[in-house]
Design an enzyme around this catalytic site. Sequence first.
Site: not given
Ligand code: ACO
Length: 329
Positions: A256, A286, A115
Amino acid sequence: MKRPVAELVGTGRYTPSKVLTNADLEKMVDTSDEWIRERTGIRERRIAEPHETVAYMSKMAAEQVLEEAGIGPEDIDAIVLGTASPDRLLPATACDLQAILGARNAAAFDIQAACSGFIYGLSVAEGLIASGMAEHVLVVGAERLSTITDYRDRSTCILFGDGAGATLVRRATDGRRGILSGYLKSDGTLAELLYRPGGGGCHPPDEKLLADRSYYIKMAGREVFKSAVKSMADACDRALERAGLTSEDIDLLIPHQANIRIIEATAKHAGVPMEKVYVNIDRYGNTSAASIPIALDECVRCGRIREGSNVLLVAFGGGFTWASMVVRW
Ligand code: ACO
């Protein structure tokens, strides 16, 4: 304040017309529109059709840049293309772009900084100009993440989309407008928090690869989230410091577009109010290296960036990599 060596002129973007909404994803994996909007800020993303390759989308964006900059493809000395989803593993997608754009006098290569790829590309372009190697560098960020996204994995498939954006970096013309500062950083010890385990030399294509789906992006979302907030805050501080500016001098922050909560935390740390932060994650998700140049083009075209605007760009991605830049328009 530093006298800029290079400036940005002209912007362009291309996004596929096919839309994948949260409602569509509800039919594919166990998720909900409400969860996706609350946790990420995303409502829909664009998905490329087969003919919309990374090179094709890049060309569409690049042609707008050339028109605005008033130069032809043969005037380009270098093409630097940031992508994590190249059309082919060999050659660089930048070379395919060179061929279809007709930029026959250019050196063309890809940058793999996920990214952060577009800001890394701008920085390389500035260096090429500073060293006298080039006068006109086309910098592109373009992705077809839909080809490396696992649509059975609800934790990643809700995030990613396709598109391209571009600009031209040329020698500064007036000592005021241009790149005021830049900052690049990586931490390879955290690579496996966001990566594609299979398909490269460590795990060449075989039947196992197809079965274990290791060809696709794997991400430890929560850990990536924490690092993204910390690193983007660090990057904002460094770029401002190197430019000799404070957040009050910034007219627009283009972060980003990975997650609205990361964007809000970054803006808060940088001391930039949300009215001065550009957000389009709701429409595109993203798009990795394409996210900043798509946003940049939208901002220029809708008048949010004007002559004299100080713009802070900041990104974070796989590697990990992070980067920032202050540009005066
Ligand atoms: N729908 C419903 N529930 C979901 C989903 C979904 N799509 N995805 C995950 N969950 C659940 C998980 O299983 C978890 O359940 P549990 O508590 O029973 O285990 C719960 O939701 C919470 O999961 P987390 O992963 O802790 O959720 P979080 O609030 O962190 O959100 C996300 C996840 C959106 C992926 C976030 O962590 C994020 O944005 N991370 C950073 C992404 C990023 O910046 N990437 C960088 C660049 S990408 C690149 O370089 C190509």
